[in-house]
Design an enzyme around this catalytic site. Structure first.
Site, PDB file in Angstrom:
ATOM      1  CE  LYS A   1      -0.046  -0.523   4.946  1.00  0.00           C
ATOM      2  NZ  LYS A   1      -0.617  -1.243   6.056  1.00  0.00           N
TER       3      LYS A   1
ATOM      4  NE  ARG B   1      -6.489  -0.114  11.071  1.00  0.00           N
ATOM      5  CZ  ARG B   1      -5.227  -0.234  10.655  1.00  0.00           C
ATOM      6  NH1 ARG B   1      -4.416   0.809  10.658  1.00  0.00           N
ATOM      7  NH2 ARG B   1      -4.761  -1.393  10.242  1.00  0.00           N
TER       8      ARG B   1
ATOM      9  CG  HIS C   1      -3.467  -4.551  12.348  1.00  0.00           C
ATOM     10  ND1 HIS C   1      -2.438  -5.060  11.582  1.00  0.00           N
ATOM     11  CD2 HIS C   1      -3.148  -3.251  12.559  1.00  0.00           C
ATOM     12  CE1 HIS C   1      -1.560  -4.102  11.335  1.00  0.00           C
ATOM     13  NE2 HIS C   1      -1.953  -2.994  11.920  1.00  0.00           N
TER      14      HIS C   1
ATOM     15  NE  ARG D   1      -2.312  -8.141   7.993  1.00  0.00           N
ATOM     16  CZ  ARG D   1      -2.830  -8.532   9.152  1.00  0.00           C
ATOM     17  NH1 ARG D   1      -3.394  -9.714   9.264  1.00  0.00           N
ATOM     18  NH2 ARG D   1      -2.792  -7.735  10.194  1.00  0.00           N
TER      19      ARG D   1
ATOM     20  CE1 TYR E   1      11.611  32.238   2.487  1.00  0.00           C
ATOM     21  CE2 TYR E   1      12.002  29.866   2.390  1.00  0.00           C
ATOM     22  CZ  TYR E   1      11.609  31.044   1.777  1.00  0.00           C
ATOM     23  OH  TYR E   1      11.216  31.023   0.474  1.00  0.00           O
TER      24      TYR E   1
ATOM     25  CB  CYS F   1      13.515  26.298   1.120  1.00  0.00           C
ATOM     26  SG  CYS F   1      14.738  27.377   1.891  1.00  0.00           S
TER      27      CYS F   1
ATOM     28  CG  ASP G   1      11.060  24.173  -4.481  1.00  0.00           C
ATOM     29  OD1 ASP G   1      10.199  23.289  -4.380  1.00  0.00           O
ATOM     30  OD2 ASP G   1      10.800  25.377  -4.708  1.00  0.00           O
TER      31      ASP G   1
HETATM   32  C1  LIG Z   1       0.229  -2.032   6.727  1.00  0.00           C
HETATM   33  C2  LIG Z   1      -0.344  -3.223   7.339  1.00  0.00           C
HETATM   34  C3  LIG Z   1       0.483  -4.299   7.719  1.00  0.00           C
HETATM   35  C4  LIG Z   1       2.001  -4.247   7.635  1.00  0.00           C
HETATM   36  O1  LIG Z   1       2.517  -3.565   8.753  1.00  0.00           O
HETATM   37  P1  LIG Z   1       4.091  -3.405   8.956  1.00  0.00           P
HETATM   38  O2  LIG Z   1       4.203  -2.817  10.304  1.00  0.00           O
HETATM   39  O3  LIG Z   1       4.555  -2.487   7.878  1.00  0.00           O
HETATM   40  O4  LIG Z   1       4.698  -4.745   8.839  1.00  0.00           O
HETATM   41  C5  LIG Z   1      -0.124  -5.451   8.180  1.00  0.00           C
HETATM   42  N1  LIG Z   1      -1.463  -5.521   8.296  1.00  0.00           N
HETATM   43  C6  LIG Z   1      -2.288  -4.495   7.970  1.00  0.00           C
HETATM   44  C7  LIG Z   1      -3.752  -4.655   8.138  1.00  0.00           C
HETATM   45  C8  LIG Z   1      -1.748  -3.326   7.498  1.00  0.00           C
HETATM   46  O5  LIG Z   1      -2.571  -2.315   7.180  1.00  0.00           O
END
Ligand SMILES: *Cc1c(COP(=O)(O)O)cnc(C)c1O
Length: 374
Positions: free
Chosen positions: A43, A141, A170, A225, A267, A314, A316
């Protein structure tokens, strides 16, 4: 050294070493039992590393699944001929489900309504739809509350035209709070066992992100994951896995001038030279996603030596007081990565900027061309 046809006329670029990506993928695999499958999260443009090249390399290396945040990220992969199964990790709205069928994407489901809509659509198209159910065991979540999960899964299981291919949860704490994660793993184990007792056997059971994967062996279930570790970044200090950072951020000295002592730089004159000095200007700034709160702080490497950004960053450009060092015009400068014996990690920048390495790499803007090494 990438040339103009690769990076255009502004010498600022990110190098993405796909061999190191591969190395990290193999390191992760070596932490797992042979049967555990791997979904890599790609992602947010593969954490700023480039969705398509990263996904293609992972596909060639045998990744089992790719994880994206939205249907649109999944469509980009399919249009680039990536054939690997793709899980859309975020929730989607009922009106968007057609694209899941068109582009063969697997949705995340958290309620009965969406499952029902998928089943009806699938029946109409005579194409059964695979889905994964998200369970909230304490992240707060998306996901069905774990107390309601047994009932929801059983109900979805009865739908004719959907197949529950996966179930997942998660961790909010995998990098610290061991106790809470252990508690979540227990809840999730119990749910999977209770489903099994009802004759519901789901092939892909997954929970572990990078930190979970390293710290909690019992969180591996049948799939993991990881995202961060695949890009060679560590979710916490002193983690036991050996990784190679995949991304380097580089630029070149674009302007050099000698200034007297007492010269204000950038700046607000937040930096004033204490002696006569050489000030170099570099063509990168917060408009490229380099954090502005690294003003007067951000480290960088020129000629194998470490310097710090002088004055405010800055949009750029940034300036560096290199004292009596005399760099060449167009000399290479490293903001993330190695030069000679010196190295700057995204983790170090994150610490200095008061953020996490994820935000450093995801934040690098589309104005920075990605150059792929393999
Ligand atoms: C992004 C994500 C992960 C991966 O997490 P990391 O900390 O980058 O390994 C795993 N599960 C879900 C649902 C995520 O959104």
């Amino acid at each position: 050294m990438p040339d103009k046809d690769k990076i255009g006329h502004r010498p600022t670029w990110a190098e993405i070493n796909l061999n190191d990506l591969d190395y990290n993928f193999r390191q992760v695999k070596s932490h797992l039992s042979r049967l555990t499958k791997v979904l890599v999260t790609v992602k947010a443009d593969a954490y700023g590393h480039g969705l398509i090249p990263v996904s293609k390399r992972l596909a060639a290396s045998g990744v089992d699944y790719l994880g994206v945040a939205s249907i649109d990220e999944g469509i980009k992969l399919r249009k680039a001929q990536v054939k690997t199964p793709i899980l859309v990790l975020g929730v989607i709205l009922k009106q968007d489900i057609q694209s899941l069928f068109t582009f063969k994407l697997t949705p995340t489901v958290c309620d009965y309504e969406l499952a029902l809509a998928l089943s009806r659509k699938a029946a109409g198209l005579k194409k059964p739809m695979r889905l994964h159910i998200k369970v909230d065991t304490g992240m707060g979540r998306i996901g069905v509350a774990h107390q309601d999960a047994l009932e929801l899964v059983s109900k979805i299981y009865k739908l004719k035209s959907v197949v529950i291919e996966g179930i997942f949860t998660h961790f909010p704490f995998a990098d610290s709070g061991r106790k809470f994660t252990t508690f979540q793993i227990k809840l999730f184990y119990k749910l999977v066992a209770d489903l099994r007792k009802r004759g519901i056997i789901i092939p892909l059971v997954h929970a572990a992100n990078s930190a979970g994967l390293i710290n909690h062996r019992d969180s591996h279930f049948t799939m993991v994951r990881p995202g961060l570790v695949i890009y060679g970044l560590h979710p916490q200090k002193g983690s036991r896995i050996k990784l190679k950072p995949v991304l380097s951020l580089k630029t070149r000295v674009i302007f050099i001038k000698q200034v007297p002592s007492g010269s204000g730089i950038s700046y607000g004159h937040a930096y004033i030279t204490k002696r006569p000095a050489c000030i170099v200007t570099l063509p990168i700034g917060y408009g490229d996603g380099y954090p502005r709160n690294l003003s007067n702080l951000g480290p960088l490497l020129i000629g194998g030596k470490r310097f710090n950004i002088s004055g405010r960053i800055c949009m750029d450009q940034i300036m560096v007081d290199v004292g009596d060092f005399k760099p060449r015009l167009a000399a290479e400068v490293v903001l993330i990565g190695k030069q000679g014996k010196q190295r700057i990690l995204a983790e170090e920048l994150a610490d200095l900027a008061g953020t996490i390495p994820y935000e450093i790499v995801c934040g690098l803007g589309s104005r920075i061309p990605r150059v792929y090494l393999s």
